[in-house]
Design an enzyme around this catalytic site. Structure first.
Site, PDB file in Angstrom:
ATOM      1  N   PRO A 186       0.832  -1.213   0.000  1.00 16.46           N
ATOM      2  CA  PRO A 186       0.000   0.000   0.000  1.00 16.46           C
ATOM      3  C   PRO A 186       0.861   1.255   0.000  1.00 16.46           C
ATOM      4  O   PRO A 186       1.781   1.391   0.803  1.00 16.46           O
ATOM      5  CB  PRO A 186      -0.783  -0.115   1.315  1.00 16.46           C
ATOM      6  CG  PRO A 186       0.062  -0.976   2.200  1.00 16.46           C
ATOM      7  CD  PRO A 186       0.775  -1.933   1.287  1.00 16.46           C
ATOM      8  N   SER A 217      -4.037   1.440  -0.064  1.00 13.74           N
ATOM      9  CA  SER A 217      -3.823   2.291   1.111  1.00 13.74           C
ATOM     10  C   SER A 217      -5.093   3.013   1.546  1.00 13.74           C
ATOM     11  O   SER A 217      -5.913   3.419   0.712  1.00 13.74           O
ATOM     12  CB  SER A 217      -2.760   3.340   0.773  1.00 13.74           C
ATOM     13  OG  SER A 217      -2.743   4.362   1.742  1.00 13.74           O
ATOM     14  N   TYR A 273      -5.286   2.618   8.121  1.00 14.05           N
ATOM     15  CA  TYR A 273      -4.772   3.545   9.132  1.00 14.05           C
ATOM     16  C   TYR A 273      -5.969   3.835  10.023  1.00 14.05           C
ATOM     17  O   TYR A 273      -6.907   4.517   9.601  1.00 14.05           O
ATOM     18  CB  TYR A 273      -4.275   4.844   8.499  1.00 14.05           C
ATOM     19  CG  TYR A 273      -2.893   4.776   7.895  1.00 14.05           C
ATOM     20  CD1 TYR A 273      -1.852   4.120   8.538  1.00 14.05           C
ATOM     21  CD2 TYR A 273      -2.614   5.406   6.683  1.00 14.05           C
ATOM     22  CE1 TYR A 273      -0.580   4.082   7.984  1.00 14.05           C
ATOM     23  CE2 TYR A 273      -1.344   5.366   6.126  1.00 14.05           C
ATOM     24  CZ  TYR A 273      -0.337   4.695   6.791  1.00 14.05           C
ATOM     25  OH  TYR A 273       0.919   4.657   6.247  1.00 14.05           O
ATOM     26  N   THR A 292      -2.063  -1.238   9.668  1.00 11.83           N
ATOM     27  CA  THR A 292      -0.694  -0.731   9.820  1.00 11.83           C
ATOM     28  C   THR A 292      -0.509  -0.202  11.236  1.00 11.83           C
ATOM     29  O   THR A 292      -1.271   0.650  11.693  1.00 11.83           O
ATOM     30  CB  THR A 292      -0.415   0.364   8.774  1.00 11.83           C
ATOM     31  OG1 THR A 292      -0.556  -0.215   7.474  1.00 11.83           O
ATOM     32  CG2 THR A 292       0.983   0.936   8.927  1.00 11.83           C
ATOM     33  N   LYS A 332       0.433  -5.113   9.781  1.00 16.44           N
ATOM     34  CA  LYS A 332       1.593  -4.648   8.987  1.00 16.44           C
ATOM     35  C   LYS A 332       2.473  -3.751   9.852  1.00 16.44           C
ATOM     36  O   LYS A 332       1.993  -2.761  10.414  1.00 16.44           O
ATOM     37  CB  LYS A 332       1.085  -3.866   7.773  1.00 16.44           C
ATOM     38  CG  LYS A 332       2.189  -3.252   6.916  1.00 16.44           C
ATOM     39  CD  LYS A 332       1.617  -2.644   5.639  1.00 16.44           C
ATOM     40  CE  LYS A 332       2.689  -2.089   4.734  1.00 16.44           C
ATOM     41  NZ  LYS A 332       3.169  -0.767   5.115  1.00 16.44           N
ATOM     42  N   SER A 381       7.704  -5.389   8.556  1.00 14.96           N
ATOM     43  CA  SER A 381       7.882  -4.173   7.754  1.00 14.96           C
ATOM     44  C   SER A 381       8.367  -3.034   8.634  1.00 14.96           C
ATOM     45  O   SER A 381       7.921  -2.901   9.774  1.00 14.96           O
ATOM     46  CB  SER A 381       6.532  -3.786   7.118  1.00 14.96           C
ATOM     47  OG  SER A 381       6.598  -2.501   6.527  1.00 14.96           O
ATOM     48  N   HIS A 427       8.053  -0.115   7.095  1.00 16.79           N
ATOM     49  CA  HIS A 427       7.384   0.921   6.318  1.00 16.79           C
ATOM     50  C   HIS A 427       8.345   1.515   5.280  1.00 16.79           C
ATOM     51  O   HIS A 427       8.300   2.719   4.989  1.00 16.79           O
ATOM     52  CB  HIS A 427       6.879   2.012   7.277  1.00 16.79           C
ATOM     53  CG  HIS A 427       5.581   2.654   6.876  1.00 16.79           C
ATOM     54  ND1 HIS A 427       4.402   2.428   7.521  1.00 16.79           N
ATOM     55  CD2 HIS A 427       5.282   3.555   5.914  1.00 16.79           C
ATOM     56  CE1 HIS A 427       3.437   3.157   6.982  1.00 16.79           C
ATOM     57  NE2 HIS A 427       3.946   3.847   5.992  1.00 16.79           N
TER      58      HIS A 427
END
Ligand SMILES: Cc1cc2nc3c(=O)[nH]c(=O)nc-3n(C[C@H](O)[C@H](O)[C@H](O)COP(=O)(O)O)c2cc1C
Length: 417
Positions: free
Chosen positions: A134, A163, A186, A212, A289, A311, A313
């Protein structure tokens, strides 16, 4: 999002032509690098030249060929946003350099005339383990944004993760992809907003929500901030920075939601309780994530999370200095097969992917490389980036003697430092 791509290109080409880096004696313009550069062999005869850009996706011989073209096409502030790590960008460098700490062990006399790259993930089979990570606001890299990426994903049959910060709504992107996409969340600090987004994604057919968890605070994106002044456009024209609500006008998933109580879109208050609540709210599978520590991976498995993505990011959320490929083995060991472990951050080569799969990852997400392709040539650029990654993965699997993903085992990779 409107921006003058041509003006940006002219401005950057002017900058390049004035740069001492591109004078006759430079590493980029001559046949080899400057004196003093340490090399495996005395002279590199064909370095990547930033003054000899590829003119079409077909000309690319690896994914890096797209980045300088994207640098010319994408406005400086947007390019800086994409390229930036944070602080000293130690993690950004580690994400690439640490692949050198692991070596593949080539094997011979195995029939690899046909390589099957397909993987099964959370009940669905995908023809390749290469997933589109994303990335928010893709119209800031090309006017066709997420739709171009979805069409490229369709052409190469890749799983796409969309995303929360998408410019285009999940319904339209799913239609362009022609198959369900995963929705990245998010969550913000508002349950109502998170719930509404998840319900919308579920209704659009997303089988998985990827939450995330690594954007909990502020960040100093130094590359971005150093490039902003060289952007002659007025950022307020598009970003309307006065309030968060006006800034979110171009983010499709926030439309119709009451964001008046939000100060930012991060989830600084999120705890494991949020995941429990989410589980009771949606039938979608839940992926986390942004896991980097084996302790958190075990907590995720204990909490019944369906999969995790190791991750950092793309080195945009912290500057610990630790790469994800370095963190992967301890996480795989701690998880003990209780759920799939995916990974991203720094993956650019087929050999990078093979190393991670040998070490126990189930699939690999890529971020910036496809954004380079998007910024350089739109959908065709993304398609070619994905194709190059598939071709390299295929060849790397042949080199270690693996006719299918299940043949990639820990013994095919060794740690050297
Ligand atoms: C420009 C940009 C925007 C991103 N936006 C998001 C996002 O909206 N949500 C998210 O979970 N990750 C986001 N990421 C992180 C990616 O999903 C992924 O973790 C990262 O790009 C992988 O590293 P790589 O770029 O080195 O391949 C973004 C990354 C970039 C480069």
């Amino acid at each position: 999002m409107s921006f003058d791509q041509e003006a940006s290109r002219r401005q950057f080409l002017k900058f390049l032509s004035a740069s001492p880096l591109l004078s006759g004696s430079s590493a980029f313009a001559g046949d080899g690098p400057s004196a003093g550069v340490k090399l495996p062999d005395p002279i590199i005869w064909a370095p990547l030249r930033t003054d000899a850009l590829i003119k079409s996706p077909k000309e690319a011989i690896n994914v890096f060929d797209f980045e300088p073209v994207a640098r010319v096409n994408i406005p400086p502030a947007h390019f800086g946003y994409m390229a930036s790590g944070i602080d000293d960008e130690v993690t950004l460098r580690s994400n690439r350099e640490d692949f050198l700490r692991f070596q593949l062990r080539p094997r011979r006399l195995v029939d690899v005339s046909k390589v099957d790259m397909s993987v099964e993930l959370l009940g669905t089979t995908y023809p390749t383990p290469i997933i589109i990570a994303p990335v928010g606001g893709q119209q800031s890299f090309h006017p066709d944004g997420e739709i171009a990426v979805a069409k490229a994903a369709r052409a190469g049959n890749h799983l796409q993760i969309l995303s929360t910060s998408t410019n285009t709504g999940v319904e339209e992107v799913t239609a362009a992809r022609g198959a369900p996409v995963w929705y990245q969340l998010y969550a913000t600090n508002s349950w109502d907003i998170a719930k509404a987004m998840v319900q919308r994604a579920e209704k659009a057919g997303c089988p998985v929500v990827a939450v995330t968890v690594d954007r909990s605070g502020g960040r100093n994106q130094e590359t971005l901030f150093r490039l902003i002044p060289s952007d002659t456009r007025d950022c307020n024209t598009c970003h309307e920075r006065g309030t968060l609500a006006t800034n979110l006008k171009r983010r499709a998933m926030y439309q119709g939601l009451d964001v008046s109580g939000l100060r930012n879109t991060q989830s600084s208050a999120m705890t494991w309780d949020f995941l429990k609540r989410l589980r009771d709210t949606t039938k979608m599978k839940i992926v986390i994530k942004g896991i980097l520590a084996h302790e958190d991976a075990v907590l995720a498995a204990d909490a019944g999370i369906d999969a995790i993505i190791v991750s950092n990011h793309g080195a945009r959320s912290e500057d610990s200095g630790r790469s994800t490929i370095d963190a992967l083995p301890e996480i795989v060991e701690a998880v003990r097969g209780r759920m799939p472990v995916l990974i991203d951050s720094g993956f650019r080569r087929g050999t990078d992917i093979v190393k991670a799969l040998c070490m126990g990852a189930s699939a690999v997400c890529i971020g910036r490389p496809y954004v380079w392709g998007l910024g350089a040539f739109g959908q065709a650029g993304v398609e070619r980036v994905l194709e190059l990654m598939r071709v390299e993965l295929y060849a790397a699997m042949q080199q270690v003697g693996a006719p299918s993903i299940k043949h990639l085992v820990p013994g095919m990779v060794r740690r050297v430092t």
